[in-house]
Design a protein around this motif. Structure first.
Motif, PDB file in Angstrom:
ATOM      1  N   ARG A 100       0.813  -1.233   0.000  1.00  0.00           N
ATOM      2  CA  ARG A 100       0.000   0.000   0.000  1.00  0.00           C
ATOM      3  C   ARG A 100       0.837   1.269   0.000  1.00  0.00           C
ATOM      4  O   ARG A 100       0.408   2.304  -0.462  1.00  0.00           O
ATOM      5  N   GLY A 101       2.061   1.175   0.526  1.00  0.00           N
ATOM      6  CA  GLY A 101       2.916   2.376   0.554  1.00  0.00           C
ATOM      7  C   GLY A 101       3.889   2.457  -0.607  1.00  0.00           C
ATOM      8  O   GLY A 101       4.757   3.325  -0.621  1.00  0.00           O
ATOM      9  N   ALA A 102       3.754   1.576  -1.589  1.00  0.00           N
ATOM     10  CA  ALA A 102       4.710   1.540  -2.703  1.00  0.00           C
ATOM     11  C   ALA A 102       4.662   2.843  -3.493  1.00  0.00           C
ATOM     12  O   ALA A 102       3.644   3.542  -3.510  1.00  0.00           O
ATOM     13  N   ALA A 103       5.775   3.141  -4.174  1.00  0.00           N
ATOM     14  CA  ALA A 103       5.815   4.326  -5.036  1.00  0.00           C
ATOM     15  C   ALA A 103       4.974   4.057  -6.282  1.00  0.00           C
ATOM     16  O   ALA A 103       4.912   2.933  -6.775  1.00  0.00           O
ATOM     17  N   ASP A 104       4.342   5.129  -6.784  1.00  0.00           N
ATOM     18  CA  ASP A 104       3.494   4.972  -7.972  1.00  0.00           C
ATOM     19  C   ASP A 104       4.300   4.740  -9.248  1.00  0.00           C
ATOM     20  O   ASP A 104       3.861   4.000 -10.128  1.00  0.00           O
ATOM     21  N   ALA A 105       5.448   5.398  -9.372  1.00  0.00           N
ATOM     22  CA  ALA A 105       6.164   5.382 -10.659  1.00  0.00           C
ATOM     23  C   ALA A 105       7.051   4.139 -10.775  1.00  0.00           C
ATOM     24  O   ALA A 105       8.261   4.240 -10.996  1.00  0.00           O
ATOM     25  N   GLU A 106       6.464   2.976 -10.591  1.00  0.00           N
ATOM     26  CA  GLU A 106       7.213   1.729 -10.734  1.00  0.00           C
ATOM     27  C   GLU A 106       6.767   1.027 -12.007  1.00  0.00           C
ATOM     28  O   GLU A 106       5.601   1.120 -12.396  1.00  0.00           O
ATOM     29  N   ARG A 107       7.723   0.310 -12.625  1.00  0.00           N
ATOM     30  CA  ARG A 107       7.339  -0.481 -13.799  1.00  0.00           C
ATOM     31  C   ARG A 107       6.476  -1.641 -13.339  1.00  0.00           C
ATOM     32  O   ARG A 107       6.890  -2.479 -12.557  1.00  0.00           O
ATOM     33  N   ASP A 108       5.254  -1.680 -13.783  1.00  0.00           N
ATOM     34  CA  ASP A 108       4.311  -2.717 -13.356  1.00  0.00           C
ATOM     35  C   ASP A 108       3.067  -2.588 -14.231  1.00  0.00           C
ATOM     36  O   ASP A 108       2.809  -1.523 -14.818  1.00  0.00           O
ATOM     37  N   VAL A 109       2.288  -3.634 -14.303  1.00  0.00           N
ATOM     38  CA  VAL A 109       0.966  -3.538 -14.908  1.00  0.00           C
ATOM     39  C   VAL A 109       0.123  -2.624 -14.022  1.00  0.00           C
ATOM     40  O   VAL A 109       0.308  -2.597 -12.804  1.00  0.00           O
ATOM     41  N   ARG A 110      -0.783  -1.851 -14.634  1.00  0.00           N
ATOM     42  CA  ARG A 110      -1.711  -1.020 -13.856  1.00  0.00           C
ATOM     43  C   ARG A 110      -3.094  -1.655 -13.853  1.00  0.00           C
ATOM     44  O   ARG A 110      -3.583  -2.072 -14.924  1.00  0.00           O
TER      45      ARG A 110
END
Ligand code: NDP
Ligand code: HEM
Length: 494
Positions: A100-110
């Motif tokens: 839940r606290g992860a950074a938004d700008a990570e390479r990942d599926v949205r």
């Protein structure tokens, strides 16, 4: 100064002190009878619910879906009943792997989860920003997710686990290609498409069924970060996608998506050369052109993030008359997983919460349990069925047309069902030279530290898709290993 409301305990009594605890003398210990302190601490202990096991980090907003083109020949769903009709909806976007606290700008599926509050009940379309998925059988989903989460011993994400799983699961190649392309790291949720991904069905007033794919094309255009740009963004703001969506809506710059469907007649599914219910494949646009349906606009931020977004509960099992499932086995697995997750994560009666509640009155024969904070109707004589007291009754007119199914029960091998390479190849060949260069570097950076035999197994999959893909990644890996490239790894760990 205006009169101010006094604080009360949850039982309604005036709260006598909210700054000083009750003690035995000015410097003495606390008294257990200071119930207001106990209540305050106890409430704080219960301020969290379990985060979503996947897609824990997300942002949401409310808006509308408006029909712009008539599709009543395909579906009797009331949401599509007339051009101009508007339906309230909620969207929640997310990354998959981070907590839940992860950074938004990570390479990942949205994630691209939608809840339409239609006048025949809630329709949830719980999709992603990609038209395909990593696996096609739900039996593989928990293992796949384990490779995306933390290693049990190191407590770090493991590139070895990811590439081990992907290299042993060729059906993942298509989604892996999208993940490491530019679209794997959008600048914000406004700048990406959404897809229902699975094949669903629509059925019309005549009882005819059509297989469909849903597409939501961003009107804001596609925007992406490179890995290096994203690392700089995260250094400044871990909530970059939340900020972008929230600020745009607060400023009246409402994001919009044009909604399309691809349509296949029911009988055609048995004739096409590929399995149309395989979520690792798209339906080619040339054969199944996009047909415009409407527009989705997000125009209202949540007033309370926890109540309206964290507790929002989306499930592919929420369909309405005129919209149905398909034999896609991954979709079938999801029909169980979500409501089960919600009963655990939010509570038994999670669908009574304002954000999850349909906009029409709901009557059924479910009764008690945690969170039954309303008085269920029917509540008098008719709390069981059948009854003689006028309780609610079933609605057979909402029954979807029968679907012919045949086959012998068995554990059928899905791993050899179709060509896992043709569509990743088609995507790779869409990339221009600069896109390919970024693509190779993104993959190579994410392979840092992975054992050679696993890398070789993955290179063999790239080769089957296109020898230039393999060669490009090999060169990028060599550049990183010899220190000639600064390309930052996009995943952490061994
Ligand atoms: P088309 O040329 O008609 O479609 C290509 C599609 O690729 C467009 O929808 C485009 O989206 C999308 N696209 C462009 N760049 C990327 C990227 N980096 N990551 C993901 N999607 C991208 O060809 P086909 O329909 O025959 O499909 C060819 C390949 O395109 C497929 O194998 C698949 O990988 C990919 N694709 C296909 C989709 C489909 O439903 N047919 C949907 C999305 C991707 P846009 O129009 O928004 O720019
Ligand atoms: C969230 C399971 C595949 C999109 C979740 C959650 C579970 C889950 C348990 C958390 C739900 C919650 O706590 O509210 C599964 C299983 C899958 C699967 C078992 C395969 C068998 C997919 C696919 C997609 C998808 C294929 C997209 C096409 C999402 C999204 C969310 C989510 C968008 C977040 C929803 C939200 O914003 O609340 N998934 N999933 N999942 N999943 Fe899946």
């Amino acid at each position: 100064m205006a009169d101010r409301t006094i604080i009360r305990t949850t039982a309604g009594a005036p709260w006598v002190s909210n700054q000083d605890s009750k003690t035995a003398g000015p410097r003495g210990p606390l008294l257990l009878e200071n119930y207001q302190l106990l209540e305050k601490l106890a409430h704080q202990n219960r301020e969290r619910i379990p985060e979503r096991t996947v897609h824990a980090k997300g942002s949401g907003a409310f808006g509308t879906f408006t029909v712009t083109h008539d599709i009543t020949r395909f579906s009797r769903a009331s949401i599509f009943s007339e051009v101009g009709k508007t339906t309230d909806m909620l969207a929640r976007f997310s990354t998959v792997a981070g907590e839940r606290g992860a950074a938004d700008a990570e390479r990942d599926v949205r994630g691209f989860a939608l809840k339409f509050y239609t006048d025949e009940g809630n329709w949830d379309l719980v999709g992603n920003n990609t038209p395909v998925f990593f696996v096609r059988d739900p039996m593989k989903f928990p293992d796949f997710i384990h490779t995306q989460k933390r290693h049990p011993r190191t407590n770090r994400r493991s590139a070895t686990a990811m590439w081990d799983f992907w290299s042993l699961s060729p059906e993942s190649l298509h989604q892996v290609a999208i993940l490491f392309s530019d679209r794997g790291l959008p600048q914000g949720y406004r700048f990406m498409n959404g897809y229902g991904s699975h094949t669903f069905s629509l059925w019309n007033a005549q009882g005819e069924r059509f297989w469909v794919k849903f597409h939501f094309k961003t009107q804001q255009g596609h925007r992406f970060w490179t890995n290096d740009e994203a690392n700089a963004v995260i250094g400044q703001d871990r909530e970059s996608a939340q900020a972008d969506l929230y600020e745009a809506i607060e400023g009246g710059d409402f994001p919009r998506w044009t909604v399309f469907i691809q349509v296949m007649e029911e009988a055609e599914a048995e004739r096409v050369s590929f399995n149309p219910f395989d979520v690792t494949k798209v339906w080619p646009h040339a054969e199944y052109p996009l047909q415009e349906v409407g527009v989705m606009e997000l125009n209202r931020n949540a007033v309370n993030y926890f109540a309206e977004i964290e507790q929002a509960s989306f499930s592919p099992s929420n369909i309405v008359p005129g919209i149905g499932f398909s034999p896609d086995r991954l979709l079938q697995g999801r029909l169980f997983a979500y409501a089960d997750a919600h009963r655990y994560r939010v509570g038994t009666h999670y669908e009574s919460l304002p954000v999850n509640r349909p906009q029409i009155a709901v009557k059924n024969y479910h009764m008690d349990g945690p969170m039954r904070f309303d008085a269920p109707e029917p509540g008098d004589g008719e709390y069981y069925e059948p009854n003689s007291f006028g309780g609610p009754v079933e609605e057979s007119a909402a029954m979807e047309p029968p679907l012919r199914i045949n086959g012998d029960a068995g554990y059928y091998e899905h791993r050899t069902d179709g060509d896992d390479f043709a569509q990743p190849r088609a995507l790779f060949r869409l990339f221009d030279a600069a896109q390919r260069e970024r693509f190779f570097n993104n993959i190579a950076g994410a392979m840092t530290g992975v054992p050679a035999e696993i890398m070789e197994r993955q290179f063999a999959l790239f080769r089957q898709a296109d020898p230039e893909w393999e060669a490009g990644v090999r060169q990028a890996v060599t550049r990183i290993m010899t220190g000639l490239s600064s390309s930052a790894p996009t995943t952490q760990g061994d």
